[in-house]
Design a protein around this motif. Structure first.
Motif, PDB file in Angstrom:
ATOM      1  N   PRO A 138      62.194  77.498  -3.687  1.00 49.07           N
ATOM      2  CA  PRO A 138      61.243  76.834  -2.789  1.00 49.07           C
ATOM      3  C   PRO A 138      61.483  75.322  -2.695  1.00 49.07           C
ATOM      4  O   PRO A 138      61.096  74.708  -1.723  1.00 49.07           O
ATOM      5  N   THR A 139      62.145  74.743  -3.690  1.00 47.73           N
ATOM      6  CA  THR A 139      62.455  73.320  -3.601  1.00 47.73           C
ATOM      7  C   THR A 139      63.538  73.053  -2.559  1.00 47.73           C
ATOM      8  O   THR A 139      63.653  71.948  -2.058  1.00 47.73           O
ATOM      9  N   ALA A 140      64.315  74.086  -2.229  1.00 46.47           N
ATOM     10  CA  ALA A 140      65.370  73.937  -1.231  1.00 46.47           C
ATOM     11  C   ALA A 140      64.827  74.068   0.188  1.00 46.47           C
ATOM     12  O   ALA A 140      65.315  73.422   1.111  1.00 46.47           O
ATOM     13  N   GLU A 141      63.827  74.893   0.361  1.00 44.50           N
ATOM     14  CA  GLU A 141      63.291  75.169   1.698  1.00 44.50           C
ATOM     15  C   GLU A 141      61.823  75.541   1.576  1.00 44.50           C
ATOM     16  O   GLU A 141      61.489  76.504   0.889  1.00 44.50           O
ATOM     17  N   PRO A 142      60.929  74.800   2.234  1.00 48.23           N
ATOM     18  CA  PRO A 142      59.496  75.083   2.132  1.00 48.23           C
ATOM     19  C   PRO A 142      59.099  76.514   2.527  1.00 48.23           C
ATOM     20  O   PRO A 142      58.158  77.064   1.976  1.00 48.23           O
ATOM     21  N   THR A 143      59.857  77.141   3.432  1.00 50.32           N
ATOM     22  CA  THR A 143      59.516  78.508   3.841  1.00 50.32           C
ATOM     23  C   THR A 143      59.781  79.522   2.730  1.00 50.32           C
ATOM     24  O   THR A 143      59.372  80.664   2.840  1.00 50.32           O
ATOM     25  N   PHE A 144      60.478  79.114   1.661  1.00 45.60           N
ATOM     26  CA  PHE A 144      60.715  80.003   0.529  1.00 45.60           C
ATOM     27  C   PHE A 144      59.531  80.045  -0.421  1.00 45.60           C
ATOM     28  O   PHE A 144      59.578  80.698  -1.444  1.00 45.60           O
TER      29      PHE A 144
END
Length: 121
Positions: A85-91
């Motif tokens: 989730p730190t890589a992409e908010p949608t995760f």
């Protein structure tokens, strides 16, 4: 897997005919690519790949285990993909778990022939 609709096919063909992609680049215009290895000291192997603004970090960890009594000459491979989730908010939340599972299963099928860790790589 879902196929493309006629509208999507028309849109793609139009872009090809006009020599433009949806990201605004021309068909043969490429983004900068860089590869760096050994980025995770705790892993047995790791790499960071950057393609434009996209960044992927991959690592391999290996451990020796006791062979299965029924198949002492066979090894075991486990594949796990983590969509942080730190890589992409949608995760955030369950979405990253679902995507991680889908990618893990797809990689397992590609690399191990769909077998659970006992394929021929």
């Amino acid at each position: 897997m879902v196929g493309l609709s006629e509208g999507e096919k028309h849109f793609i063909r139009g872009g090809i005919a006009q020599d433009i992609r949806t990201d605004g680049h021309r068909r043969l215009q490429f983004r900068a690519l860089s590869v760096e290895t050994g980025v995770i000291p705790q892993a047995n192997g790791s790499a960071r790949v950057r393609l434009g603004a996209t960044e992927i970090i991959a690592s391999v960890k290996a451990e020796l285990g006791k062979p299965n009594i029924l198949h002492p000459d066979k090894g075991k491979v486990s594949i796990f993909v983590d969509c942080s989730p730190t890589a992409e908010p949608t995760f955030e939340g369950r979405r990253s778990e679902e995507l991680s599972t889908e990618l893990s299963v797809a990689l397992q099928r590609c690399l191990l022939g769909g077998k659970s860790g006992a394929g021929n790589m």
